[in-house]
Write a protein that holds these residues in place. Structure first.
Motif, PDB file in Angstrom:
ATOM      1  N   ARG A   1     -12.773 -18.364   1.436  1.00  0.00           N
ATOM      2  CA  ARG A   1     -11.694 -19.354   1.513  1.00  0.00           C
ATOM      3  C   ARG A   1     -11.258 -19.853   0.143  1.00  0.00           C
ATOM      4  O   ARG A   1     -10.073 -20.138  -0.069  1.00  0.00           O
ATOM      5  CB  ARG A   1     -12.188 -20.533   2.377  1.00  0.00           C
ATOM      6  N   TYR A   2     -12.166 -19.947  -0.804  1.00  0.00           N
ATOM      7  CA  TYR A   2     -11.852 -20.588  -2.075  1.00  0.00           C
ATOM      8  C   TYR A   2     -11.765 -19.597  -3.235  1.00  0.00           C
ATOM      9  O   TYR A   2     -11.827 -19.987  -4.388  1.00  0.00           O
ATOM     10  CB  TYR A   2     -12.904 -21.665  -2.374  1.00  0.00           C
ATOM     11  N   GLN A   3     -11.622 -18.323  -2.925  1.00  0.00           N
ATOM     12  CA  GLN A   3     -11.626 -17.299  -3.965  1.00  0.00           C
ATOM     13  C   GLN A   3     -10.223 -16.884  -4.387  1.00  0.00           C
ATOM     14  O   GLN A   3      -9.272 -16.950  -3.609  1.00  0.00           O
ATOM     15  CB  GLN A   3     -12.369 -16.054  -3.476  1.00  0.00           C
ATOM     16  N   ASN A   4     -10.132 -16.391  -5.629  1.00  0.00           N
ATOM     17  CA  ASN A   4      -8.951 -15.683  -6.103  1.00  0.00           C
ATOM     18  C   ASN A   4      -9.160 -14.195  -5.837  1.00  0.00           C
ATOM     19  O   ASN A   4     -10.095 -13.588  -6.363  1.00  0.00           O
ATOM     20  CB  ASN A   4      -8.763 -15.886  -7.605  1.00  0.00           C
ATOM     21  N   ALA A   5      -8.293 -13.610  -5.026  1.00  0.00           N
ATOM     22  CA  ALA A   5      -8.424 -12.187  -4.729  1.00  0.00           C
ATOM     23  C   ALA A   5      -8.384 -11.359  -5.999  1.00  0.00           C
ATOM     24  O   ALA A   5      -9.121 -10.375  -6.151  1.00  0.00           O
ATOM     25  CB  ALA A   5      -7.318 -11.746  -3.773  1.00  0.00           C
TER      26      ALA A   5
ATOM     27  N   TRP B   1      -1.182 -17.361   3.208  1.00  0.00           N
ATOM     28  CA  TRP B   1      -2.595 -17.631   3.483  1.00  0.00           C
ATOM     29  C   TRP B   1      -3.497 -16.731   2.642  1.00  0.00           C
ATOM     30  O   TRP B   1      -4.465 -17.200   2.029  1.00  0.00           O
ATOM     31  CB  TRP B   1      -2.904 -17.433   4.965  1.00  0.00           C
ATOM     32  N   ASN B   2      -3.197 -15.467   2.588  1.00  0.00           N
ATOM     33  CA  ASN B   2      -4.106 -14.519   1.938  1.00  0.00           C
ATOM     34  C   ASN B   2      -4.084 -14.605   0.419  1.00  0.00           C
ATOM     35  O   ASN B   2      -5.112 -14.357  -0.236  1.00  0.00           O
ATOM     36  CB  ASN B   2      -3.784 -13.092   2.389  1.00  0.00           C
ATOM     37  N   PHE B   3      -2.940 -14.951  -0.160  1.00  0.00           N
ATOM     38  CA  PHE B   3      -2.833 -15.005  -1.621  1.00  0.00           C
ATOM     39  C   PHE B   3      -2.336 -16.348  -2.146  1.00  0.00           C
ATOM     40  O   PHE B   3      -2.774 -16.814  -3.190  1.00  0.00           O
ATOM     41  CB  PHE B   3      -1.928 -13.878  -2.121  1.00  0.00           C
ATOM     42  N   GLY B   4      -1.407 -16.976  -1.414  1.00  0.00           N
ATOM     43  CA  GLY B   4      -0.831 -18.230  -1.887  1.00  0.00           C
ATOM     44  C   GLY B   4      -1.801 -19.390  -1.894  1.00  0.00           C
ATOM     45  O   GLY B   4      -1.588 -20.371  -2.603  1.00  0.00           O
ATOM     46  N   HIS B   5      -2.889 -19.313  -1.118  1.00  0.00           N
ATOM     47  CA  HIS B   5      -3.863 -20.393  -1.065  1.00  0.00           C
ATOM     48  C   HIS B   5      -4.945 -20.260  -2.136  1.00  0.00           C
ATOM     49  O   HIS B   5      -5.872 -21.057  -2.170  1.00  0.00           O
ATOM     50  CB  HIS B   5      -4.534 -20.439   0.314  1.00  0.00           C
ATOM     51  N   ALA B   6      -4.828 -19.270  -2.989  1.00  0.00           N
ATOM     52  CA  ALA B   6      -5.855 -19.078  -4.022  1.00  0.00           C
ATOM     53  C   ALA B   6      -5.868 -20.251  -4.986  1.00  0.00           C
ATOM     54  O   ALA B   6      -4.830 -20.832  -5.289  1.00  0.00           O
ATOM     55  CB  ALA B   6      -5.575 -17.781  -4.790  1.00  0.00           C
ATOM     56  N   PRO B   7      -7.034 -20.637  -5.490  1.00  0.00           N
ATOM     57  CA  PRO B   7      -7.093 -21.707  -6.492  1.00  0.00           C
ATOM     58  C   PRO B   7      -6.299 -21.332  -7.734  1.00  0.00           C
ATOM     59  O   PRO B   7      -6.173 -20.155  -8.087  1.00  0.00           O
ATOM     60  CB  PRO B   7      -8.601 -21.792  -6.816  1.00  0.00           C
ATOM     61  N   ALA B   8      -5.741 -22.345  -8.398  1.00  0.00           N
ATOM     62  CA  ALA B   8      -4.993 -22.096  -9.627  1.00  0.00           C
ATOM     63  C   ALA B   8      -5.926 -21.547 -10.710  1.00  0.00           C
ATOM     64  O   ALA B   8      -7.108 -21.864 -10.752  1.00  0.00           O
ATOM     65  CB  ALA B   8      -4.341 -23.394 -10.104  1.00  0.00           C
TER      66      ALA B   8
ATOM     67  N   ARG C   1      -7.928 -13.237   3.847  1.00  0.00           N
ATOM     68  CA  ARG C   1      -8.751 -14.408   3.536  1.00  0.00           C
ATOM     69  C   ARG C   1      -9.347 -14.970   4.829  1.00  0.00           C
ATOM     70  O   ARG C   1      -8.657 -15.126   5.826  1.00  0.00           O
ATOM     71  CB  ARG C   1      -7.896 -15.475   2.851  1.00  0.00           C
ATOM     72  N   ARG C   2     -10.619 -15.314   4.796  1.00  0.00           N
ATOM     73  CA  ARG C   2     -11.257 -15.951   5.947  1.00  0.00           C
ATOM     74  C   ARG C   2     -11.307 -17.472   5.733  1.00  0.00           C
ATOM     75  O   ARG C   2     -11.125 -17.942   4.610  1.00  0.00           O
ATOM     76  CB  ARG C   2     -12.663 -15.395   6.163  1.00  0.00           C
ATOM     77  N   PRO C   3     -11.572 -18.252   6.760  1.00  0.00           N
ATOM     78  CA  PRO C   3     -11.571 -19.706   6.614  1.00  0.00           C
ATOM     79  C   PRO C   3     -12.880 -20.284   6.103  1.00  0.00           C
ATOM     80  O   PRO C   3     -12.973 -21.499   5.909  1.00  0.00           O
ATOM     81  CB  PRO C   3     -11.277 -20.193   8.032  1.00  0.00           C
ATOM     82  N   SER C   4     -13.890 -19.459   5.881  1.00  0.00           N
ATOM     83  CA  SER C   4     -15.184 -19.935   5.387  1.00  0.00           C
ATOM     84  C   SER C   4     -15.337 -19.609   3.910  1.00  0.00           C
ATOM     85  O   SER C   4     -14.620 -18.777   3.351  1.00  0.00           O
ATOM     86  CB  SER C   4     -16.318 -19.280   6.186  1.00  0.00           C
ATOM     87  N   GLY C   5     -16.283 -20.262   3.264  1.00  0.00           N
ATOM     88  CA  GLY C   5     -16.521 -20.035   1.845  1.00  0.00           C
ATOM     89  C   GLY C   5     -17.315 -18.766   1.587  1.00  0.00           C
ATOM     90  O   GLY C   5     -17.391 -17.869   2.427  1.00  0.00           O
ATOM     91  N   GLY C   6     -17.913 -18.686   0.394  1.00  0.00           N
ATOM     92  CA  GLY C   6     -18.688 -17.508   0.036  1.00  0.00           C
ATOM     93  C   GLY C   6     -17.861 -16.457  -0.670  1.00  0.00           C
ATOM     94  O   GLY C   6     -16.720 -16.690  -1.070  1.00  0.00           O
ATOM     95  N   GLY C   7     -18.465 -15.289  -0.827  1.00  0.00           N
ATOM     96  CA  GLY C   7     -17.870 -14.234  -1.630  1.00  0.00           C
ATOM     97  C   GLY C   7     -17.125 -13.186  -0.826  1.00  0.00           C
ATOM     98  O   GLY C   7     -17.116 -13.189   0.413  1.00  0.00           O
ATOM     99  N   ALA C   8     -16.500 -12.272  -1.556  1.00  0.00           N
ATOM    100  CA  ALA C   8     -15.748 -11.186  -0.938  1.00  0.00           C
ATOM    101  C   ALA C   8     -16.699 -10.130  -0.375  1.00  0.00           C
ATOM    102  O   ALA C   8     -17.739  -9.836  -0.968  1.00  0.00           O
ATOM    103  CB  ALA C   8     -14.818 -10.541  -1.959  1.00  0.00           C
TER     104      ALA C   8
END
Length: 336
Positions: free
Chosen positions: A45-49, A239-246, A67-74
């Motif tokens: 959820r919180y990753q930059n692809a 959702w998949n890319f626009g929600h990535a952290p800056a 992107r999934r709604p949970s944290g963690g890695g790819a």
């Protein structure tokens, strides 16, 4: 406990059905799901692809990125990988203790001859190597715990599309992703399971011995809601890319026609601003080029389309569109 199958290998559908189960199927206290994705990378959820994935390799292998709604890695999924989901009420669970909600899967694996163990913050290991990464999400008083099971996955593809975190390499002495993971099939005696579907059914039988399981088929009305969620969320670029952290990006490369340096700020998946410099033989001020890139999706194909509409040689001399794109997507990303 109810058991749900997704009847799909599309990651956007499977993640939508999983979320629907978490949020809407509240009449069922405990839910179990098994599912498979075909050739996909599922990012946290919180990753930059762009930071976690070798995008060139992913495109070459026609790999979906969701992107999934949970944290963690790819994680990389193919049809040699079996995914599972538990949904529980959060009451009485220790939210930080993986052994509480990963325990049922470990017990089921042990029962069918796979001596897996819980290790670290979110991994299941077999013979010292990772066979499963897990993640959690809390919603409306319920906890979703889901994970992967590497049964007979293509580990070469897995390594090619996922990028090793350099901090992990330094702290753990990891030489490659391949050295960390293994397939369950490679540990088991030949012929123990005919294929991944036999492994799947053995796991399901093990869970059935621990508590009664009833198969549940969502209604057509429910499936329509899942399809809506799939289209509006999991299939959307936002959702998949626009929600990535800056993050801030910087890179410099020397090409046959000069050195190119790029600095850019990326926010919500878009190029917020960028600065270009170098010793290339440009003939015009760079402001129009930099301005043209503002607001463009931080995606190689989107940038390429924007550049192809410009007379790039006017600004960058002999540096080509391909070289510019290479420089813009193969450098250092700094978290914002």
């Amino acid at each position: 406990m109810i058991y749900i199958e997704t009847h799909s290998t599309d990651p956007t559908w499977n993640l939508a059905l999983e979320e629907f189960g978490l949020k809407e199927l509240v009449q069922f206290e405990r839910i179990l799901m098994f599912w498979q994705n075909d050739n996909a990378i599922i990012i946290g959820r919180y990753q930059n692809a762009e930071s976690e994935i070798n995008l060139e390799a992913a495109r070459r292998l026609d790999t979906k990125i969701v992107r999934r709604p949970s944290g963690g890695g790819a994680v990389y999924h193919d049809l040699g990988n079996l995914n599972y989901t538990f949904i529980y009420p959060i009451d009485g669970l220790n939210r930080q203790e993986i052994s509480v909600y990963a325990g049922p899967m470990v017990r089921a694996l042990n029962q069918i001859g796979v001596p897996a163990e819980i290790k670290g913050r979110n991994d299941l290991l077999l013979d010292g190597k990772k066979i499963s990464g897990t993640a959690q999400r809390i919603q409306k008083g319920r906890l979703m715990h889901h994970g992967t099971l590497l049964y007979d996955s293509d580990l070469d593809s897995l390594e090619s599309v996922l990028q090793v975190d350099k901090a992990k390499v330094a702290s753990k002495g990891i030489a490659s992703i391949r050295s960390q993971v293994m397939n369950i099939k490679d540990y088991l005696p030949d012929g123990q399971f005919e294929d991944i579907h036999a492994f799947w059914q053995a796991l399901l039988a093990a869970f059935s011995e621990e508590e009664p399981i009833t198969t549940f088929e969502p209604t057509q009305e429910m499936l329509a809601e899942v399809e809506k969620l799939q289209q509006e969320k999991y299939q959307s670029w936002d959702w998949n890319f626009g929600h990535a952290p800056a993050f801030e990006y910087k890179n410099s490369r020397r090409f046959p026609n000069g050195k190119l340096e790029i600095r850019a700020n990326i926010k919500k998946g878009l190029i917020e601003d960028c600065k270009i410099s170098g010793d290339f033989m440009g003939m015009a001020d760079l402001d129009p080029l930099e301005e043209a890139l503002k607001g463009v999706r931080y995606d190689p194909e989107d940038v390429r389309k924007e550049l192809e509409d410009l007379e790039l040689a006017l600004y960058l001399g002999g540096i080509t569109v391909d070289e510019f794109v290479q420089c813009l997507f193969e450098g250092t990303r700094i978290a914002g």
